[in-house]
Scaffold this motif. Structure first.
Motif, PDB file in Angstrom:
ATOM      1  N   VAL A 239     129.313 -29.987  90.106  1.00 22.44           N
ATOM      2  CA  VAL A 239     129.778 -28.791  89.399  1.00 22.44           C
ATOM      3  C   VAL A 239     128.662 -28.279  88.489  1.00 22.44           C
ATOM      4  O   VAL A 239     128.024 -29.055  87.776  1.00 22.44           O
ATOM      5  CB  VAL A 239     131.038 -29.109  88.572  1.00 22.44           C
ATOM      6  N   SER A 240     128.444 -26.980  88.496  1.00 24.95           N
ATOM      7  CA  SER A 240     127.444 -26.379  87.628  1.00 24.95           C
ATOM      8  C   SER A 240     127.880 -26.476  86.175  1.00 24.95           C
ATOM      9  O   SER A 240     129.085 -26.400  85.863  1.00 24.95           O
ATOM     10  CB  SER A 240     127.248 -24.907  88.008  1.00 24.95           C
ATOM     11  N   THR A 241     126.922 -26.592  85.269  1.00 23.32           N
ATOM     12  CA  THR A 241     127.246 -26.622  83.843  1.00 23.32           C
ATOM     13  C   THR A 241     127.713 -25.254  83.348  1.00 23.32           C
ATOM     14  O   THR A 241     128.164 -25.135  82.207  1.00 23.32           O
ATOM     15  CB  THR A 241     126.029 -27.074  83.017  1.00 23.32           C
ATOM     16  N   GLU A 242     127.608 -24.225  84.205  1.00 25.07           N
ATOM     17  CA  GLU A 242     128.124 -22.904  83.846  1.00 25.07           C
ATOM     18  C   GLU A 242     129.542 -22.693  84.343  1.00 25.07           C
ATOM     19  O   GLU A 242     130.173 -21.675  84.041  1.00 25.07           O
ATOM     20  CB  GLU A 242     127.204 -21.818  84.433  1.00 25.07           C
ATOM     21  N   ASP A 243     130.064 -23.641  85.111  1.00 24.73           N
ATOM     22  CA  ASP A 243     131.400 -23.526  85.691  1.00 24.73           C
ATOM     23  C   ASP A 243     132.464 -23.783  84.629  1.00 24.73           C
ATOM     24  O   ASP A 243     132.278 -24.586  83.723  1.00 24.73           O
ATOM     25  CB  ASP A 243     131.528 -24.540  86.837  1.00 24.73           C
ATOM     26  N   ASP A 244     133.610 -23.107  84.753  1.00 27.20           N
ATOM     27  CA  ASP A 244     134.718 -23.348  83.833  1.00 27.20           C
ATOM     28  C   ASP A 244     135.167 -24.803  83.845  1.00 27.20           C
ATOM     29  O   ASP A 244     135.633 -25.327  82.823  1.00 27.20           O
ATOM     30  CB  ASP A 244     135.909 -22.456  84.182  1.00 27.20           C
ATOM     31  N   LEU A 245     135.046 -25.459  84.987  1.00 24.15           N
ATOM     32  CA  LEU A 245     135.447 -26.866  85.076  1.00 24.15           C
ATOM     33  C   LEU A 245     134.577 -27.750  84.195  1.00 24.15           C
ATOM     34  O   LEU A 245     135.008 -28.816  83.763  1.00 24.15           O
ATOM     35  CB  LEU A 245     135.372 -27.348  86.528  1.00 24.15           C
ATOM     36  N   TRP A 246     133.359 -27.333  83.941  1.00 22.71           N
ATOM     37  CA  TRP A 246     132.467 -28.072  83.049  1.00 22.71           C
ATOM     38  C   TRP A 246     132.653 -27.637  81.599  1.00 22.71           C
ATOM     39  O   TRP A 246     132.580 -28.449  80.685  1.00 22.71           O
ATOM     40  CB  TRP A 246     131.010 -27.870  83.459  1.00 22.71           C
TER      41      TRP A 246
END
Length: 368
Positions: A239-246
């Motif tokens: 998961v990207s660190t820009e993703d809401d999941l992060w």
């Protein structure tokens, strides 16, 4: 004093606030979550039966947007202590501030768990599962971002995914003591969790476990999962660190995983978030544990464990995870105000001689 409580751990969190408030000599009004008010109501009745004077501890159920807002808006409330999401904390904090009252807030979290190469992989996997999935992931300090070093990554993931599957297949009736994990608080929350997981932000992330609402019968006890809001332990990699999941608090049994190479990279990933409530470190190197704990921007850091709570140690967050501290002397003192009383103990004769500022004796005097 006004205390606003969340639905998760409703009695435990309430008592953490009620005890120091009463010990400091205050009268307290508690607004429990509208989703879980009963235990706090029962506690207030028990406290009165045990001898607490009537009216010293009051419980007022209601919705946060109406009852909670009215309570904190009242100028007779001189301190507000809340456990809530960050958006709620900002809104209520502005109201409290306008009344020049005191404010303590434990708000959102997105706890990182950093697993180093020298960690015991089995202990780390078991500990991470506990951090991530106890209470169905519905705690502000829930482990939600697993950051695993390169050399241990594959072995850790093997043990961790095995534990995740063992949790899933042993989920069942909420009253079955053999059931490993219960439902989330409501269907509304379940739909929110599923929407975030399935969106997976900007096209990043791979779901390697869970990800869909549970339906059908339990393998443990034939319980029909469609009767509740059941979501399985869910693991998402890459998961990207820009993703809401992060970046955003999911408040459910969902964890994202990234790998890292060097210590500073692990710390950077741990800090790559607006929240700073809890964090975990798994290592057998005590020097590294202290070094990394100091560098991680979180109010609580566990080493080779998680969720442990010493009532005497401060509990609270950094960054957007809140202000102030609960537990211990800091919590007690936060429910008090200091006062200075200055008394002249000189005799009347000495007072006449020394404290006549405007005397006609020609002597110069200095204020202070």
């Amino acid at each position: 004093m006004c205390l606003l409580q969340p639905f998760n751990h409703p009695l435990f969190i309430a008592v953490k606030k009620i005890a120091p408030a009463l010990a400091a000599g205050n009268s307290v009004i508690v607004k429990p979550s509208e989703l879980a008010p009963v235990s706090v109501l029962e506690f207030a009745e028990m406290a009165e039966e045990a001898g607490l004077p009537k009216g010293v501890l009051s419980v007022l159920p209601g919705y946060g947007a109406t009852t909670g807002k009215e309570l904190v808006s009242n100028p007779i409330i001189r301190k507000v202590d809340i456990t809530a999401g960050t958006a709620t904390g900002r809104e209520l904090g502005a109201i409290v501030g306008s009344n020049l009252a005191m404010f303590t807030a434990e708000l959102g979290g997105k706890a990182p768990i950093v697993v180093f190469n020298d960690a015991d992989p089995v202990s780390a996997a078991n500990g991470a599962a506990f951090a991530c999935f106890v209470a169905s992931g519905q705690t502000c300090i829930s482990g939600t971002r697993l950051i695993v070093q390169d050399e241990i990554y594959d072995e850790f993931m093997r043990h961790f995914l095995h534990k995740v599957e063992s949790i899933r297949i042993r989920m069942g009736h909420p009253l079955n003591p053999q059931s490993t994990m219960g439902s989330v608080i409501s269907l509304k929350q379940l739909e929110r969790i599923q929407a975030i997981v399935q969106r997976k932000g900007k096209g990043t992330g791979k779901i390697v476990a869970g990800g869909e609402r549970m339906t059908g019968e339990s393998a443990l006890d034939k319980f029909d999962f469609s009767q509740g809001a059941f979501f399985p332990p869910t693991v998402i990699t890459n998961v990207s660190t820009e993703d809401d999941l992060w970046r955003e608090e999911v408040f459910g049994p969902v964890v994202v995983i990234k790998r890292f190479s060097e210590e500073q990279e692990g710390v950077r990933l741990a800090n790559a978030c607006k929240y700073g409530l809890g964090a975990g470190i798994w290592t057998q190197d005590l020097s590294r544990a202290h070094r990394v704990a100091a560098d991680i921007e979180a109010g609580l850091v566990w080493v080779n464990t998680h969720h442990r709570n010493d009532p005497s140690s401060p509990w609270g967050g950094m960054k957007e995870s809140g202000v102030g501290r609960e537990n211990g002397l800091e919590a007690y003192e936060a429910y008090t105000q200091s006062k200075s009383t200055i008394v002249n103990i000189a005799t009347a004769k000495e007072t006449r001689e020394v404290q006549d500022w405007f005397a006609y004796d020609g002597e110069s005097r200095r204020y202070g």
